[in-house]
Design a protein around this motif. Structure first.
Motif, PDB file in Angstrom:
ATOM      1  N   UNK A   1       0.837  -1.203   0.000  1.00 60.42           N
ATOM      2  CA  UNK A   1       0.000   0.000   0.000  1.00 60.42           C
ATOM      3  C   UNK A   1       0.874   1.256   0.000  1.00 60.42           C
ATOM      4  N   UNK A   2       1.841   1.290   0.912  1.00 60.08           N
ATOM      5  CA  UNK A   2       2.734   2.448   1.018  1.00 60.08           C
ATOM      6  C   UNK A   2       3.529   2.646  -0.267  1.00 60.08           C
ATOM      7  N   UNK A   3       4.112   1.582  -0.776  1.00 57.21           N
ATOM      8  CA  UNK A   3       4.998   1.663  -1.936  1.00 57.21           C
ATOM      9  C   UNK A   3       4.255   2.173  -3.162  1.00 57.21           C
ATOM     10  N   UNK A   4       3.060   1.632  -3.423  1.00 55.98           N
ATOM     11  CA  UNK A   4       2.305   2.039  -4.614  1.00 55.98           C
ATOM     12  C   UNK A   4       1.880   3.502  -4.524  1.00 55.98           C
ATOM     13  N   UNK A   5       1.501   3.966  -3.333  1.00 55.21           N
ATOM     14  CA  UNK A   5       1.102   5.362  -3.170  1.00 55.21           C
ATOM     15  C   UNK A   5       2.304   6.286  -3.329  1.00 55.21           C
ATOM     16  N   UNK A   6       3.416   5.955  -2.700  1.00 57.24           N
ATOM     17  CA  UNK A   6       4.602   6.811  -2.758  1.00 57.24           C
ATOM     18  C   UNK A   6       5.152   6.946  -4.174  1.00 57.24           C
ATOM     19  N   UNK A   7       5.016   5.901  -4.980  1.00 60.56           N
ATOM     20  CA  UNK A   7       5.577   5.907  -6.329  1.00 60.56           C
ATOM     21  C   UNK A   7       4.558   6.311  -7.399  1.00 60.56           C
ATOM     22  N   UNK A   8       3.413   6.804  -6.978  1.00 55.78           N
ATOM     23  CA  UNK A   8       2.315   7.025  -7.918  1.00 55.78           C
ATOM     24  C   UNK A   8       2.566   8.168  -8.897  1.00 55.78           C
ATOM     25  N   UNK A   9       3.090   9.283  -8.408  1.00 61.15           N
ATOM     26  CA  UNK A   9       3.198  10.462  -9.272  1.00 61.15           C
ATOM     27  C   UNK A   9       4.277  11.381  -8.734  1.00 61.15           C
ATOM     28  N   UNK A  10       4.921  12.135  -9.617  1.00 53.80           N
ATOM     29  CA  UNK A  10       5.963  13.080  -9.224  1.00 53.80           C
ATOM     30  C   UNK A  10       5.929  14.242 -10.193  1.00 53.80           C
ATOM     31  N   UNK A  11       4.785  14.856 -10.310  1.00 53.91           N
ATOM     32  CA  UNK A  11       4.354  15.844 -11.296  1.00 53.91           C
ATOM     33  C   UNK A  11       4.594  15.310 -12.709  1.00 53.91           C
ATOM     34  N   UNK A  12       4.366  16.131 -13.737  1.00 55.72           N
ATOM     35  CA  UNK A  12       4.270  15.603 -15.102  1.00 55.72           C
ATOM     36  C   UNK A  12       5.571  15.557 -15.887  1.00 55.72           C
ATOM     37  N   UNK A  13       6.631  16.154 -15.354  1.00 52.18           N
ATOM     38  CA  UNK A  13       7.846  16.263 -16.149  1.00 52.18           C
ATOM     39  C   UNK A  13       8.748  15.047 -16.111  1.00 52.18           C
ATOM     40  N   UNK A  14       8.529  14.116 -15.186  1.00 54.45           N
ATOM     41  CA  UNK A  14       9.362  12.916 -15.171  1.00 54.45           C
ATOM     42  C   UNK A  14       9.079  12.076 -16.416  1.00 54.45           C
ATOM     43  N   UNK A  15      10.016  11.207 -16.767  1.00 53.98           N
ATOM     44  CA  UNK A  15       9.957  10.521 -18.064  1.00 53.98           C
ATOM     45  C   UNK A  15       8.699   9.677 -18.217  1.00 53.98           C
ATOM     46  N   UNK A  16       8.368   8.860 -17.219  1.00 54.37           N
ATOM     47  CA  UNK A  16       7.217   7.960 -17.378  1.00 54.37           C
ATOM     48  C   UNK A  16       5.904   8.730 -17.497  1.00 54.37           C
ATOM     49  N   UNK A  17       5.735   9.757 -16.663  1.00 54.35           N
ATOM     50  CA  UNK A  17       4.506  10.550 -16.727  1.00 54.35           C
ATOM     51  C   UNK A  17       4.429  11.346 -18.025  1.00 54.35           C
ATOM     52  N   UNK A  18       5.555  11.948 -18.425  1.00 54.04           N
ATOM     53  CA  UNK A  18       5.559  12.760 -19.632  1.00 54.04           C
ATOM     54  C   UNK A  18       5.360  11.896 -20.872  1.00 54.04           C
ATOM     55  N   UNK A  19       6.017  10.727 -20.906  1.00 56.68           N
ATOM     56  CA  UNK A  19       5.856   9.847 -22.062  1.00 56.68           C
ATOM     57  C   UNK A  19       4.403   9.395 -22.199  1.00 56.68           C
TER      58      UNK A  19
END
Length: 454
Positions: A226-244
């Motif tokens: 639970x903790x791991x999935x929430x912590x790794x969910x998002x880091x605004x839009x400019x990171x590679x995975x979110x931006x891609x």
């Protein structure tokens, strides 16, 4: 519609006039400048993406819908018998910006139960891959294999496409992906590392707890998931995975195509693969101590040996953050309050590196941010619980990151954002503007070629 989708519709329709007004009345307002270093250096710090899902402050760290990590954990309804919220409650929060009631969480949990069955043909496709394929290849292949079920793609092909309601079909795909991806990840883990001994879904469990039991983990690991999935969910839009993911979906590629692209970016060693590399470095670092208890003196000496050999200290530094990553601290706090983990030899070493490395890196003088990021801690927790197959760690990251990526593209379609298409310039142009001390905004965008002579 479900309660969540109904509420999301209200939120999207209320938000659309804000975007329309900003574009129409204030579209020419300058909010930033772009210099040559940013142009060449990966568009670093250029404010040109919009998301309300999360914001990363260099000094404060990540905020999810305006809340810090401790505030998020405190506000959301907890899983039964746990200090941590369920992933389902966090999904509602990411999409709406509202803390859900227990009834609304139960509604999302019930919705996920109807979505979480991964089609058998997906499992057959993964079994057809070589067993030594990287688990991230399997995860992205599984996501792509499910594309045939895309409700957004079917809607677009129906001849009834309507950009005002397109988000509803993205929501359906996004919810399917979020509900299914932990099941897919558990299947991959069991296929690669447990002789294909699969464990069935338990319909009574929430998403994080279900993942834990499907890979044969302990009761305590349910909170880790639970903790791991929430912590790794998002880091605004400019990171590679979110931006891609955003970029590919901006072409109206469906969420399966889009997130497969995001996972491909996440697999890079400068992004999601870093947690694997950090753990490998820590294990080698442990060997250098020759069984000695980590102290300030011997850890400092080993760190200087690393730096003097021209190597970096993995897990330290961040493209945006200029303080200790709050995601690191959240995992550290979990370790400190967990019996057994707080006395683990590897965790003690990580703690001593945390206490020592910032000072060494500051004295070394070549690191802008001497503080640990999320990767400096996350692998140690997985190792403690017996997940020692570190090439699987990026898959865990990918399960969590699906939450942020899918929430973002649902809102992308809800607000009708256009295809992303930045403008390129040539090196000649940059050299011309550099010699002139800057670009004349009133002049033509590109240097004019010389006029032909008679």
């Amino acid at each position: 519609m479900t309660q969540l989708k109904d509420r999301l519709k209200e939120k999207i329709e209320a938000h659309r006039p804000r975007i329309a007004r900003l574009t129409k009345e204030f579209g020419s307002v300058i909010i930033d400048k772009v210099d040559i270093a940013q142009c060449i250096g990966g568009a670093r710090d250029i404010r040109s993406l919009v998301t309300d899902i999360s914001y990363l402050d260099p000094q404060e760290g990540i905020r999810f819908r305006g809340k810090t990590i401790p505030e998020t954990f405190e506000a959301l309804p907890k899983a039964a018998g746990s200090e941590y919220p369920t992933v389902e409650s966090f999904w509602y929060f990411l999409l709406t910006g509202e803390v859900p009631t227990p009834e609304q969480v139960a509604d999302v949990e019930a919705e996920f139960k109807t979505r979480q069955q991964v089609p058998e043909y997906v499992f057959q496709a993964l079994r057809a891959l070589p067993l030594d394929s990287h688990p991230m290849v399997m995860l992205s292949s599984g996501i792509l294999a499910m594309q045939r079920d895309s409700k957004f793609a079917a809607f677009y092909s129906s001849g009834k496409f309507n950009k005002m309601t397109a988000w509803e079909h993205v929501y359906e795909d996004a919810s399917d992906i979020v509900a299914r991806i932990p099941v897919l990840a558990a299947f991959i883990y069991n296929l690669k590392y447990r002789g294909d001994k699969q464990i069935s879904i338990d319909p009574k469990l929430d998403l994080g707890a279900n993942f834990a039991q499907m890979i044969g983990q302990s009761e305590q690991y349910k909170d880790v998931a639970r903790m791991y999935f929430i912590l790794h969910s998002d880091h605004e839009s400019g990171n590679v995975s979110a931006h891609a993911t955003h970029l590919v979906h901006s072409a109206l590629s469906d969420p399966y195509y889009a997130y497969a692209a995001g996972l491909a970016g996440l697999a890079g060693p400068l992004h999601g693969l870093a947690n694997q590399e950090v753990l490998g470095w820590i294990l080698e670092f442990q060997k250098k101590l020759n069984g000695a208890e980590p102290t300030t003196e011997n850890v400092t000496a080993a760190l200087w040996d690393t730096l003097n050999a021209g190597q970096v200290v993995p897990g330290y530094g961040h493209a945006v953050l200029r303080k200790t990553d709050p995601r690191y601290m959240a995992q550290r706090e979990f370790c400190l309050k967990t019996t057994g983990l707080k006395d683990d030899k590897l965790f003690k070493l990580v703690s001593m590196i945390f206490e020592t490395a910032p000072g060494v890196l500051t004295e070394h003088g070549k690191t802008k941010n001497p503080w640990p990021n999320v990767d400096a801690q996350s692998g140690v927790i997985q190792w403690y619980y017996g997940l020692k197959e570190w090439d699987f760690y990026t898959v865990l990251f990918g399960v969590g990151r699906a939450l942020g990526c899918m929430a973002n593209i649902t809102w992308d379609r809800g607000l009708g954002y256009p295809i992303e298409r930045p403008k390129s310039v040539t090196t000649d142009m940059l050299e011309t503007w550099a010699a002139a001390g800057g670009r004349d905004i009133a002049a033509p965008a590109s240097p004019q070629p010389p006029k032909p002579t008679a």
